[in-house]
Design a protein around this motif. Structure first.
Motif, PDB file in Angstrom:
ATOM      1  N   PRO B 197       0.667  -1.310   0.076  1.00 39.52           N
ATOM      2  CA  PRO B 197       0.048  -0.130  -0.039  1.00 39.52           C
ATOM      3  C   PRO B 197       0.843   1.259  -0.046  1.00 39.52           C
ATOM      4  O   PRO B 197       1.811   1.403   0.714  1.00 39.52           O
ATOM      5  CB  PRO B 197      -0.880  -0.191   1.117  1.00 39.52           C
ATOM      6  CG  PRO B 197      -0.820  -1.465   1.519  1.00 39.52           C
ATOM      7  CD  PRO B 197       0.760  -2.135   1.225  1.00 39.52           C
ATOM      8  N   LYS B 198       0.386   2.314  -0.730  1.00 39.46           N
ATOM      9  CA  LYS B 198       1.251   3.560  -0.927  1.00 39.46           C
ATOM     10  C   LYS B 198       1.189   4.334   0.344  1.00 39.46           C
ATOM     11  O   LYS B 198       2.017   5.030   0.875  1.00 39.46           O
ATOM     12  CB  LYS B 198       0.658   4.310  -1.903  1.00 39.46           C
ATOM     13  CG  LYS B 198       1.102   4.075  -3.361  1.00 39.46           C
ATOM     14  CD  LYS B 198       0.313   4.882  -4.311  1.00 39.46           C
ATOM     15  CE  LYS B 198       0.512   4.499  -5.627  1.00 39.46           C
ATOM     16  NZ  LYS B 198      -0.173   5.267  -6.697  1.00 39.46           N
ATOM     17  N   GLU B 199       0.027   4.165   1.106  1.00 42.84           N
ATOM     18  CA  GLU B 199      -0.162   4.865   2.303  1.00 42.84           C
ATOM     19  C   GLU B 199       0.956   4.518   3.241  1.00 42.84           C
ATOM     20  O   GLU B 199       1.549   5.372   4.181  1.00 42.84           O
ATOM     21  CB  GLU B 199      -1.496   4.376   3.086  1.00 42.84           C
ATOM     22  CG  GLU B 199      -2.662   4.688   2.135  1.00 42.84           C
ATOM     23  CD  GLU B 199      -3.056   3.793   1.341  1.00 42.84           C
ATOM     24  OE1 GLU B 199      -2.563   2.630   1.335  1.00 42.84           O
ATOM     25  OE2 GLU B 199      -3.685   4.215   0.196  1.00 42.84           O
ATOM     26  N   LEU B 200       1.556   3.194   3.278  1.00 46.01           N
ATOM     27  CA  LEU B 200       2.427   3.024   4.253  1.00 46.01           C
ATOM     28  C   LEU B 200       3.884   3.581   4.023  1.00 46.01           C
ATOM     29  O   LEU B 200       4.501   4.060   4.839  1.00 46.01           O
ATOM     30  CB  LEU B 200       2.768   1.263   4.458  1.00 46.01           C
ATOM     31  CG  LEU B 200       1.452   0.549   4.899  1.00 46.01           C
ATOM     32  CD1 LEU B 200       2.023  -0.798   4.923  1.00 46.01           C
ATOM     33  CD2 LEU B 200       1.356   0.940   6.150  1.00 46.01           C
ATOM     34  N   MET B 205       7.600   7.969   4.866  1.00 43.07           N
ATOM     35  CA  MET B 205       8.105   9.237   4.572  1.00 43.07           C
ATOM     36  C   MET B 205       8.039  10.336   5.695  1.00 43.07           C
ATOM     37  O   MET B 205       9.039  10.785   5.791  1.00 43.07           O
ATOM     38  CB  MET B 205       7.658   9.641   3.272  1.00 43.07           C
ATOM     39  CG  MET B 205       8.308   8.729   2.188  1.00 43.07           C
ATOM     40  SD  MET B 205       7.406   9.044   0.649  1.00 43.07           S
ATOM     41  CE  MET B 205       8.534  10.449  -0.075  1.00 43.07           C
ATOM     42  N   ILE B 206       6.814  10.175   6.131  1.00 44.79           N
ATOM     43  CA  ILE B 206       6.451  11.449   6.965  1.00 44.79           C
ATOM     44  C   ILE B 206       7.252  11.232   8.221  1.00 44.79           C
ATOM     45  O   ILE B 206       7.687  12.027   8.909  1.00 44.79           O
ATOM     46  CB  ILE B 206       4.934  11.541   7.305  1.00 44.79           C
ATOM     47  CG1 ILE B 206       4.398  12.040   6.153  1.00 44.79           C
ATOM     48  CG2 ILE B 206       4.704  12.236   8.358  1.00 44.79           C
ATOM     49  CD1 ILE B 206       2.701  11.709   5.912  1.00 44.79           C
ATOM     50  N   ASP B 207       7.387   9.989   8.673  1.00 40.98           N
ATOM     51  CA  ASP B 207       8.439   9.762   9.746  1.00 40.98           C
ATOM     52  C   ASP B 207       9.638   9.783   9.580  1.00 40.98           C
ATOM     53  O   ASP B 207      10.450   9.595  10.491  1.00 40.98           O
ATOM     54  CB  ASP B 207       7.992   8.249  10.250  1.00 40.98           C
ATOM     55  CG  ASP B 207       6.618   8.162  10.998  1.00 40.98           C
ATOM     56  OD1 ASP B 207       6.074   9.120  11.232  1.00 40.98           O
ATOM     57  OD2 ASP B 207       6.155   6.923  10.907  1.00 40.98           O
ATOM     58  N   GLY B 208      10.039  10.248   8.210  1.00 39.96           N
ATOM     59  CA  GLY B 208      11.545  10.680   8.110  1.00 39.96           C
ATOM     60  C   GLY B 208      12.367   9.364   7.617  1.00 39.96           C
ATOM     61  O   GLY B 208      13.543   9.465   7.545  1.00 39.96           O
ATOM     62  N   ALA B 209      11.622   8.436   7.235  1.00 42.77           N
ATOM     63  CA  ALA B 209      12.562   7.248   6.649  1.00 42.77           C
ATOM     64  C   ALA B 209      13.120   7.502   5.201  1.00 42.77           C
ATOM     65  O   ALA B 209      12.360   8.133   4.430  1.00 42.77           O
ATOM     66  CB  ALA B 209      11.561   6.017   6.797  1.00 42.77           C
ATOM     67  N   GLY B 210      14.259   7.010   4.999  1.00 44.87           N
ATOM     68  CA  GLY B 210      14.891   7.297   3.745  1.00 44.87           C
ATOM     69  C   GLY B 210      14.463   5.942   3.055  1.00 44.87           C
ATOM     70  O   GLY B 210      13.965   5.212   3.075  1.00 44.87           O
ATOM     71  N   THR B 211      14.939   6.015   1.626  1.00 44.75           N
ATOM     72  CA  THR B 211      14.691   4.852   0.678  1.00 44.75           C
ATOM     73  C   THR B 211      15.081   3.506   1.353  1.00 44.75           C
ATOM     74  O   THR B 211      14.322   2.699   0.897  1.00 44.75           O
ATOM     75  CB  THR B 211      15.451   5.188  -0.662  1.00 44.75           C
ATOM     76  OG1 THR B 211      15.351   6.610  -0.905  1.00 44.75           O
ATOM     77  CG2 THR B 211      14.840   4.378  -1.557  1.00 44.75           C
ATOM     78  N   PHE B 215      12.467   0.645   2.340  1.00 50.94           N
ATOM     79  CA  PHE B 215      12.668  -0.916   1.659  1.00 50.94           C
ATOM     80  C   PHE B 215      12.831  -1.823   2.796  1.00 50.94           C
ATOM     81  O   PHE B 215      12.004  -3.041   3.023  1.00 50.94           O
ATOM     82  CB  PHE B 215      13.860  -1.191   0.541  1.00 50.94           C
ATOM     83  CG  PHE B 215      14.057  -2.340   0.414  1.00 50.94           C
ATOM     84  CD1 PHE B 215      13.095  -2.878  -0.799  1.00 50.94           C
ATOM     85  CD2 PHE B 215      15.043  -3.203   1.009  1.00 50.94           C
ATOM     86  CE1 PHE B 215      13.089  -4.048  -1.205  1.00 50.94           C
ATOM     87  CE2 PHE B 215      15.033  -4.408   0.405  1.00 50.94           C
ATOM     88  CZ  PHE B 215      14.400  -4.901  -0.396  1.00 50.94           C
ATOM     89  N   ARG B 216      13.740  -1.715   3.809  1.00 54.88           N
ATOM     90  CA  ARG B 216      13.896  -2.547   4.767  1.00 54.88           C
ATOM     91  C   ARG B 216      12.518  -2.754   5.667  1.00 54.88           C
ATOM     92  O   ARG B 216      12.417  -3.757   6.126  1.00 54.88           O
ATOM     93  CB  ARG B 216      14.992  -1.929   5.762  1.00 54.88           C
ATOM     94  CG  ARG B 216      15.331  -2.795   7.048  1.00 54.88           C
ATOM     95  CD  ARG B 216      15.824  -4.225   6.839  1.00 54.88           C
ATOM     96  NE  ARG B 216      15.966  -5.008   8.155  1.00 54.88           N
ATOM     97  CZ  ARG B 216      15.015  -5.629   8.583  1.00 54.88           C
ATOM     98  NH1 ARG B 216      13.848  -5.841   8.028  1.00 54.88           N
ATOM     99  NH2 ARG B 216      15.289  -6.312   9.495  1.00 54.88           N
ATOM    100  N   TYR B 217      12.011  -1.845   6.143  1.00 54.27           N
ATOM    101  CA  TYR B 217      10.862  -1.859   7.400  1.00 54.27           C
ATOM    102  C   TYR B 217       9.439  -1.913   6.443  1.00 54.27           C
ATOM    103  O   TYR B 217       8.545  -2.389   7.289  1.00 54.27           O
ATOM    104  CB  TYR B 217      10.907  -0.685   8.055  1.00 54.27           C
ATOM    105  CG  TYR B 217      12.075  -0.740   9.045  1.00 54.27           C
ATOM    106  CD1 TYR B 217      12.493  -1.844   9.918  1.00 54.27           C
ATOM    107  CD2 TYR B 217      13.147   0.138   8.628  1.00 54.27           C
ATOM    108  CE1 TYR B 217      13.560  -1.830  10.520  1.00 54.27           C
ATOM    109  CE2 TYR B 217      14.491  -0.097   9.529  1.00 54.27           C
ATOM    110  CZ  TYR B 217      14.741  -0.955  10.386  1.00 54.27           C
ATOM    111  OH  TYR B 217      15.865  -1.307  11.065  1.00 54.27           O
TER     112      TYR B 217
END
Lengths: 434, 306
Positions: B197-200, B205-211, B215-217
């Protein structure tokens, strides 16, 4: 709209549907049932279609002789199909096992392969051809390749030899006037060719059957010239590969490799590449069976440049022997419903003029000869040997189908430097004993 | 107030019986029945009947055959060629499993990105899958030519005997299998990626996760079902590998690329030991089934955990 995933079908509807499908399948099955056996043609004459499955080497002579048979015997047609040895072996053994083998099929002489005369005859699947006139003239030395217990069970048009197919032009350019007649001369010739910038011997050892030909070319001189009864002794357990001239032959094989007389990376080179190397003059020679001479000629821009000479496996020219084996032949299916008609075709092949035609098509020496028999000029130099200094190809007397593939594998390992001669011969002895 | 009762239409008993649906079977199942019958007749029945041959010494032709009990199975244990080919088969399977799925995943991630030519690239990467494995092997024999001026050697400036050197040949075969089937793994991973799902991703991204962190989480845990299928299919494919080996090297040089499938083929059709060959085939089938079951139960439990 009905959702098919959730729609229900009654048991009666289901059985009606299945009944319909079964009837349709039965009708389709009947309509495609192959037409076999005798049928009556439009003209009222009995029409018969015989099936033949053979190896690719048999296509040229069979096409010619099947056409001739059609002229000679109206109403009989022969449908042929060909494939490389491995594929034919797989499909034919399956058909033989299932009891639906073709009326005529390829048979290898002797006993050393899964499609050999002895192995198939052992299962009672080859028709007895002994009553045919041509069988009376089979040379005594070749009888083990054709016969079991005095019964002739396969047809072959003659014999082929193993020697060096060479490019005369390349030899001349390297200053070599005549083919060598002793092992030392052979090494000298290779050295001269190497210095002239040519690959002396093209070797396509990635194609398994090619691996065996150099040992086969040498063993007649290193083993049989010294002891013509070697096969009998080996069968009786009194001789072995490890304790015989096979060791010398393997050493000579590897000496050629160590001196750099083969093309680079022979294990990665195929038979087709080997053919092309000699045909185009990149390499000077290839140790091969004469039956493939037509393939080399097809690949050459000037086929007349190619000829053959016996590989001298000894330092005394008088002790040089050659391998001359019965060429791959055919047999009639004893359990087939057209066995008699299939035998009649073989009888036709046994006529002298047809033996000559088959032999000519594959550059073989005819099984029996008359005034009209011709021998390919390229193999003429082998004729003086065929009387008393020739032995059948080694596998034709081996007791099972495992020795030959083991020979292929150990030669590849030796060329790769992954094995020693002792180990290689031990594996061959173990395979022989199985 | 008059109580009126609506007449209840009672169908005749026979009609009720005839209209009763076939218990548990919907038409989608029933339509599969003809195919299943053909499968049973052509695959299942001969396979089960074939098992009997594993206990005989049948040569594959003729009617001579006798029961030899378990001796074929005992012989397998002492057969150097079978054991050697088992080692080769496992090495090939491991190599194909890791590299094919690794490459397949990278390709899937690549063509999942918003590239202009992604539709074309998907077709290009998947194209080798539809080619016959034998054709691929013949094609790669040219690619793997030992000649240093052409093929892969010419391209890379190497002088490797790809199919003729016993220490390289097995990996060369793995290379051609990966080339052919990486696109297959890609398609399955791609299906998995489409289901994330795109929402995840947006939330991450909002939580600041990088690419990499996304991918990892996010992506990787949700790809677990696709990974399960891919690993299982490539394991089964690797353990059964035959066509490419047979066409490219026929098990050589020496015995360097023999797999269990090529050995059992040779036993049946070259050596004329059909009974022994069937015994090897039976052991191989049980081995593949056991490995697949263990693998799927482990990977499924991993999916549940996530």
């Amino acid at each position: 709209m009905t959702d098919l995933r959730h729609a229900k079908m009654s048991r009666a509807q289901f059985f009606r549907m299945m009944g319909g499908l079964a009837a349709a399948a039965a009708a389709a099955g009947c309509s495609t049932k192959p037409q076999t056996g005798a049928t009556t043609g439009a003209s009222g004459a009995t029409a018969l279609d015989l099936k033949f499955v053979g190896v690719a080497d048999q296509k040229t002579p069979m096409d010619e002789l099947v056409a001739a048979y059609r002229q000679a015997r109206a109403g009989v047609t022969i449908t042929t199909s060909y494939a490389p040895t491995d594929q034919v072996q797989t499909s034919l053994r399956t058909q033989l096992g299932a009891g639906n083998a073709p009326d005529l099929h390829v048979v290898y002489p002797g006993s050393g392969s899964a499609m050999s005369m002895t192995q198939i005859a052992g299962a009672g699947l080859l028709a007895d051809l002994s009553a045919q006139a041509w069988t009376d003239s089979i040379p005594t030395g070749f009888k083990p390749a054709f016969q079991v217990d005095g019964k002739t069970l396969m047809y072959s048009a003659g014999s082929s030899v193993i020697g060096a197919i060479y490019n005369k032009k390349v030899f001349q350019e390297a200053g070599i006037d005549a083919p060598p007649t002793t092992w030392t001369e052979f090494l000298d010739v290779c050295e001269k060719l190497k210095k002239a910038g040519k690959v002396p011997i093209a070797l396509g050892a990635q194609t398994p059957w090619v691996t065996q030909l150099i040992t086969y070319a040498l063993v007649p001189s290193t083993v049989y010239a010294k002891d013509p009864t070697f096969d009998d002794k080996q069968a009786a357990g009194q001789a072995s590969f490890a304790q015989s001239g096979w060791r010398d032959a393997m050493e000579m094989y590897l000496e050629l490799h160590k001196r750099g007389y083969f093309n680079d990376k022979p294990n990665g080179t195929t038979f087709e590449q080997q053919t092309s190397m000699v045909a185009t003059g990149k390499a000077a020679m290839a140790i091969q069976v004469s039956a493939v001479l037509p393939s080399f000629r097809d690949a050459a821009t000037s086929p007349d440049d190619l000829s053959m000479f016996p590989v001298p496996g000894a330092d005394d020219a008088a002790s040089v022997w050659i391998p001359a084996g019965v060429v791959v032949g055919l047999g009639a299916n004893a359990k087939g419903r057209n066995a008699e008609e299939a035998k009649a075709f073989i009888d036709f092949l046994g006529r002298q003029e047809n033996i000559n035609r088959w032999a000519k098509a594959i550059a073989a020496i005819p099984l029996t000869q008359d005034a009209s028999s011709a021998v390919d000029p390229a193999v003429e130099s082998f004729l003086p040997f065929t009387k008393d200094r020739a032995v059948p190809f080694m596998d034709q007397r081996w007791p099972n189908a495992e020795v030959q593939p083991t020979h292929f594998a150990v030669v590849q390992d030796l060329l790769a430097g992954k094995s020693k001669i002792d180990e290689a011969l031990k594996k061959m002895d173990e395979a022989y004993a199985k | 107030m008059t109580l009126t009762t609506l007449p209840v239409e009672t169908p005749p008993a026979a009609r009720t019986r005839r209209a009763r649906p076939l218990a548990g079977l919907s038409p989608s199942w029933l339509f599969a029945v003809p195919a299943l019958l053909v499968y049973a007749a052509v695959v299942l029945y001969p396979s089960v009947v074939g098992v009997v041959y594993a206990f005989t010494d049948w040569s594959g032709v003729g009617e001579d055959m006798s029961f030899v009990g378990l001796s074929n199975f005992q012989a397998i244990l002492g057969d150097e060629q079978v054991m050697g080919s088992l080692g080769n088969t496992l090495l090939l399977t491991m190599a194909i499993l890791v590299v094919q799925n690794g490459v397949g995943l990278l390709l899937a991630l690549g063509v999942h990105a918003r590239l202009k030519s992604r539709a074309l690239l998907r077709v290009v990467f998947f194209a080798p899958v539809v080619v016959s494995p034998v054709m691929v092997a013949f094609l790669w024999k040219y690619v793997y030519t030992p000649d240093s001026s052409t093929g892969l050697n010419g391209l890379l400036g190497l002088e490797v005997d790809w199919l003729g050197d016993p220490s390289v040949a097995l990996w060369s075969i793995a290379g051609m299998v990966v080339w052919q089937y990486a696109g297959y793994s890609m398609v399955i991973f791609l299906a998995g990626l489409e289901g994330v799902p795109k929402e995840l991703h947006e939330a991450a991204m909002i939580d600041g996760a990088g690419t990499l962190q996304r991918f990892r989480y996010v992506t990787w845990p949700l790809l677990a079902p696709a990974l399960t299928i891919n690993l299982m299919l490539s394991t089964i494919g690797g353990l059964k590998l035959f066509d490419q080996v047979f066409a490219a090297t026929n098990g050589g040089p020496g015995y360097a690329t023999e797999t269990l499938s090529t050995v059992l083929y040779k036993q049946a059709f070259v050596f004329g030991k059909f009974g022994y060959s069937t015994a090897i085939a039976l052991v191989l089938a049980l081995f593949v089934a056991a490995v697949s079951l263990i693998q799927i139960s482990y990977l499924r439990s991993r999916e549940v955990a996530q």
